[in-house]
Design an enzyme around this catalytic site. Structure first.
Site, mmCIF file in Angstrom:
data_model
loop_
_atom_site.group_PDB
_atom_site.id
_atom_site.type_symbol
_atom_site.label_atom_id
_atom_site.label_comp_id
_atom_site.label_asym_id
_atom_site.label_seq_id
_atom_site.Cartn_x
_atom_site.Cartn_y
_atom_site.Cartn_z
ATOM 1 N N LYS A 183 -11.895 30.207 -6.070
ATOM 2 C CA LYS A 183 -12.353 30.218 -4.675
ATOM 3 C C LYS A 183 -11.401 29.385 -3.838
ATOM 4 O O LYS A 183 -10.766 28.457 -4.365
ATOM 5 C CB LYS A 183 -13.749 29.593 -4.585
ATOM 6 C CG LYS A 183 -14.523 30.026 -3.363
ATOM 7 C CD LYS A 183 -15.094 31.398 -3.584
ATOM 8 C CE LYS A 183 -16.080 31.834 -2.556
ATOM 9 N NZ LYS A 183 -16.887 32.962 -3.056
ATOM 10 N N GLY A 231 -28.891 35.625 7.841
ATOM 11 C CA GLY A 231 -27.437 35.802 7.887
ATOM 12 C C GLY A 231 -27.107 37.164 8.459
ATOM 13 O O GLY A 231 -27.733 38.167 8.093
ATOM 14 N N TYR A 232 -26.169 37.212 9.399
ATOM 15 C CA TYR A 232 -25.820 38.511 9.976
ATOM 16 C C TYR A 232 -24.306 38.681 10.032
ATOM 17 O O TYR A 232 -23.750 39.295 10.924
ATOM 18 C CB TYR A 232 -26.472 38.694 11.354
ATOM 19 C CG TYR A 232 -26.923 40.121 11.589
ATOM 20 C CD1 TYR A 232 -28.051 40.626 10.941
ATOM 21 C CD2 TYR A 232 -26.218 40.964 12.432
ATOM 22 C CE1 TYR A 232 -28.465 41.932 11.133
ATOM 23 C CE2 TYR A 232 -26.625 42.286 12.635
ATOM 24 C CZ TYR A 232 -27.741 42.763 11.978
ATOM 25 O OH TYR A 232 -28.157 44.059 12.162
ATOM 26 N N GLY A 233 -23.624 38.127 9.026
ATOM 27 C CA GLY A 233 -22.190 38.375 8.881
ATOM 28 C C GLY A 233 -22.010 39.702 8.158
ATOM 29 O O GLY A 233 -22.868 40.591 8.227
ATOM 30 N N ASN A 234 -20.915 39.843 7.439
ATOM 31 C CA ASN A 234 -20.643 41.093 6.726
ATOM 32 C C ASN A 234 -21.790 41.444 5.784
ATOM 33 O O ASN A 234 -22.266 42.582 5.754
ATOM 34 C CB ASN A 234 -19.327 40.961 5.950
ATOM 35 C CG ASN A 234 -19.037 42.183 5.105
ATOM 36 O OD1 ASN A 234 -19.389 42.242 3.929
ATOM 37 N ND2 ASN A 234 -18.437 43.196 5.706
ATOM 38 N N GLY A 273 -25.111 40.154 5.554
ATOM 39 C CA GLY A 273 -26.438 40.324 6.135
ATOM 40 C C GLY A 273 -26.553 41.579 6.985
ATOM 41 O O GLY A 273 -27.564 42.289 6.928
#
Ligand code: GLU
Length: 416
Positions: free
Chosen positions: A106, A218-221, A223
């Protein structure tokens, strides 16, 4: 005593529990408790106003016994070396649980991309790649997107790498756009993989998904695709979604296209017309059939675990649930799909991307999703069966499957 929320301490504690059940020998256990390699960089970037800002960046290659290290790069103001170590450990168990010929790694940079221009982000991304270029590559370590990084950032990084090396080598980075050798189905892959595991879990517990309620943090990629696919693939009613600014709720369900358009134009979830507002902590405690934490770590803790009411907890984020929360959740009748199993779809399609780059031959989205489904479904049942046979939680079972595979590779190599 207050709960220890250091993600690396949590990752080590989770491994310790599995090591005891597996009766792992002490040297193997000690070896798997620490990253094999880590890089710390100081990255000067010329900012638009003329000053030079020094960013801190990290790359951790946690374990590469099963293959080259694999894992994303996060851009986050709260990034720490211990967060990156934990996420790299979880990548090691993730690639093993879905049985990919890869290790775990990572990367992270302490920065706030929301406050940076595109030019500043490009210079930072290229500089990060210049720092790690000699330690990554298709046989060593293959980065990818993660929180706050995307196909554009991967494009700058792959370009920087190829310019330095003097040849094209698209497989050095995954999550690229299709024009640069990206894979069909990669953007929705993490969410799609999670959808397959939710389907399997619902079958096992006898929960009909058509019309079932769902809340997504979460509302990124991850979510936003989970919202789309929970609705379109599983027929669920998504009643609540949120991002770092707050959440929205509508008991009739939230239409994906209009919520997505709202987030695209305003940059945030709150303020969507036709829904009540909820906080992120309210969202987690809603009475829904399926709860999907799809953002960052340490969201379900000893503080709120007893108020979680979902029937299925599908962990699309990395590390959303702490060990103290796990103990509390164990006493409740909640089916947990643990993070590194639930969210393995992203790295699985990243692996397909590497394979396609190597063979210079590209598959269509139908082929990708069929193969992803097979990988996720097989892994899901391997973990479920392990949990049943050893009478342990799904999380411990996922560790048993994954750690055993990594330990075997380490032993074959004669390292320990
Ligand atoms: N960042 C994703 C994860 O945490 C994907 C990693 C990858 O594709 O290498 O699983």
């Amino acid at each position: 005593m207050s709960e220890n929320l250091n993600p690396f301490a949590i990752a080590q504690a989770q491994l310790d529990a599995a090591a005891e059940i597996l009766q792992l020998d002490p040297q193997m256990h000690a070896f798997l408790r620490e990253p094999m390699r880590e890089f710390h960089f100081s990255i000067p970037v010329h900012m638009d106003d003329g000053h030079v800002e020094i960013f801190k960046g990290f790359r951790v290659q946690y374990n590469d016994a099963r293959g080259p290290a694999k894992g994303g790069i996060r851009f986050h103001p709260d990034e720490t070396i211990d967060t990156v170590r934990a996420l790299a450990a979880w990548m090691t168990w993730k690639t093993a649980v879905v049985d990919l010929p890869l290790g775990g790694g990572k990367g992270g940079v302490i920065c706030n991309p929301r406050e940076m221009s595109q030019g500043e982000l490009e210079r930072l991304s290229r500089a990060f790649m210049r720092n790690i270029a000699r330690y990554v590559g298709i046989t060593q370590d293959v980065p990818a997107p993660d929180v706050n990084t995307n196909a554009q950032i991967m494009s700058w990084m792959v370009d920087e790498y190829e310019v330095l090396m003097g040849h094209r080598e698209p497989g050095v980075i995954t999550g690229k756009p299709m024009e640069l050798g990206g894979s069909a189905g990669r953007p929705p892959a993490t969410a799609m993989g999670g959808i397959f595991t939710i389907r399997e879990a619902a079958r096992l517990i006898g929960l009909p998904l058509e019309g079932a309620t769902c809340a997504i943090q979460g509302y990124g990629n991850v979510g936003s695709f989970a919202h789309k696919l929970a609705t379109e693939v599983l027929g669920m009613k998504v009643v609540a979604v949120s991002d770092e600014f707050g959440g929205i709720y509508n008991s009739q369900g939230l239409d994906y296209d209009s919520v997505f358009a709202h987030v695209k134009s305003t940059g945030r979830v709150p303020g969507y017309p036709g829904a009540e507002s909820v906080t992120n902590s309210d969202l987690l405690e809603l009475e829904v059939d399926v709860l999907i934490p799809g953002a960052i770590e340490n969201q379900i803790t000893g503080q709120n675990a007893d108020r979680i009411k979902a029937r299925i907890l599908a962990e699309l984020a990395n590390g959303p649930t702490t060990p103290e929360a796990d103990e509390i959740l164990a006493a409740k009748n909640i089916y947990i799909i643990p993070d590194f199993l639930c969210n393995a779809g992203g790295v699985t399609v990243s692996y397909f991307e590497m394979v396609q780059n190597a063979q210079q031959f590209y598959w269509d989205e139908g082929m990708i999703n069929d193969r992803l489904d097979r990988k996720m479904t097989t892994a899901f049942h391997a973990v479920h069966n392990m949990a049943q046979s050893k009478k342990v939680s799904n999380r411990v079972a996922a560790y048993l499957v994954a750690v055993d595979r990594v330990a075997r590779a380490v032993r074959w190599r004669g390292w320990v």
